[in-house]
Scaffold this motif. Structure first.
Motif, PDB file in Angstrom:
ATOM      1  N   VAL A 119      10.253   7.800  -3.939  1.00 61.04           N
ATOM      2  CA  VAL A 119       9.372   8.815  -3.355  1.00 61.04           C
ATOM      3  C   VAL A 119       8.229   8.116  -2.636  1.00 61.04           C
ATOM      4  N   CYS A 120       8.197   8.250  -1.321  1.00 59.32           N
ATOM      5  CA  CYS A 120       7.168   7.627  -0.488  1.00 59.32           C
ATOM      6  C   CYS A 120       6.044   8.626  -0.240  1.00 59.32           C
ATOM      7  N   THR A 121       4.872   8.354  -0.815  1.00 65.12           N
ATOM      8  CA  THR A 121       3.712   9.232  -0.621  1.00 65.12           C
ATOM      9  C   THR A 121       2.658   8.607   0.289  1.00 65.12           C
ATOM     10  N   GLY A 122       2.764   7.299   0.516  1.00 64.59           N
ATOM     11  CA  GLY A 122       1.770   6.600   1.311  1.00 64.59           C
ATOM     12  C   GLY A 122       0.539   6.183   0.520  1.00 64.59           C
ATOM     13  N   TRP A 123       0.516   6.499  -0.793  1.00 66.27           N
ATOM     14  CA  TRP A 123      -0.668   6.206  -1.605  1.00 66.27           C
ATOM     15  C   TRP A 123      -0.874   4.708  -1.828  1.00 66.27           C
ATOM     16  N   SER A 124       0.145   3.913  -1.613  1.00 62.32           N
ATOM     17  CA  SER A 124       0.018   2.476  -1.848  1.00 62.32           C
ATOM     18  C   SER A 124      -1.012   1.822  -0.935  1.00 62.32           C
ATOM     19  N   LYS A 125      -1.423   2.510   0.122  1.00 62.32           N
ATOM     20  CA  LYS A 125      -2.458   1.955   1.010  1.00 62.32           C
ATOM     21  C   LYS A 125      -3.782   1.777   0.273  1.00 62.32           C
ATOM     22  N   HIS A 126      -3.940   2.483  -0.863  1.00 59.55           N
ATOM     23  CA  HIS A 126      -5.176   2.376  -1.647  1.00 59.55           C
ATOM     24  C   HIS A 126      -5.083   1.335  -2.767  1.00 59.55           C
ATOM     25  N   PHE A 127      -3.921   0.715  -2.930  1.00 62.03           N
ATOM     26  CA  PHE A 127      -3.721  -0.181  -4.071  1.00 62.03           C
ATOM     27  C   PHE A 127      -4.783  -1.283  -4.087  1.00 62.03           C
TER      28      PHE A 127
END
Length: 223
Positions: A119-127
């Motif tokens: 599931v790709c949410t794009g939240w990893s940009k905040h990691f």
């Protein structure tokens, strides 16, 4: 030609994965300087040492993570975590990923039994940033979990801080998926580099007795 896509975060000293949990401490057990006093001239080695919690970087959860007495890292069959047919769900900008979205996307690819549903949410940009642990982080809803349990993938992955709503302390996604023997991979990265299907996914943990979670090297292979 095959192309490899790295989907895991690198682990480094002090890395904060889940806000509030400590980062790893990385040091030398045997430094090169000390080794030079043990071996022949011109011959040296470095042996590293790491102190980290299991929930560091990109990691895989087994049933033992949620349920006492269930299968741990030593019980993970390779065929359930390695070289799996992959299906990508684009949930970019969606906070509550529900069954309707999964069925609309993953369901159109046909049978997802024994697949890796990512599931790709794009939240990893905040990691690695404070915003990564924000209460508005994306998650799977209860009905999404029910749909997945009925569909029978080998594992489900997400690029968010938690596959559950961090405010829901009953943790329905972990509970439902792990109880059904569906492995969970959290904190994935760069899922937007994948096609919707036509890739193979691998996330293999080491075989450590008595632990239900550990860091993995997650990657996809595109042909």
């Amino acid at each position: 030609m095959r192309r490899f896509i790295e989907l895991s975060h690198p682990v480094h000293a002090g890395l904060v994965t889940y806000p509030g949990m400590p980062g790893p401490v990385i040091s030398d057990y045997l430094s090169r300087e000390d080794a030079r006093g043990r071996y022949a001239p011109g011959t040296d080695f470095q042996i590293g040492r790491i102190d980290l919690i299991a929930n560091t970087g990109t990691y895989l959860d087994t049933p033992a993570h949620r349920f006492e007495g269930r299968g741990d890292l030593t019980d993970v069959p390779l065929e359930r975590v390695a070289d799996l047919p992959g299906v990508l769900v684009d949930a970019t900008g969606v906070r509550a990923v529900d069954a309707a979205l999964l069925e609309r996307q993953a369901g159109t690819y046909g049978d997802v039994t024994d697949c890796a549903v990512l599931v790709c949410t794009g939240w990893s940009k905040h990691f690695g940033k404070p915003a990564y642990g924000d209460p508005d982080a994306p998650f799977l809803t209860r009905d999404a979990v029910e749909w997945l349990v009925r569909s029978g993938p080998a594992l489900v992955g997400i690029d968010s801080v938690n596959i559950d709503d961090v405010a829901d302390l009953t943790r329905p996604a972990h509970t439902g998926l792990l109880d059904a023997g569906i492995y969970v991979v959290e904190h994935l990265n760069d899922l937007d580099r994948l096609p919707v299907d036509g890739f193979r996914f691998t996330a293999v943990p080491p075989r450590i007795a008595g632990m239900g979670t550990f860091t993995v090297r997650a990657y996809a292979v595109l042909s």
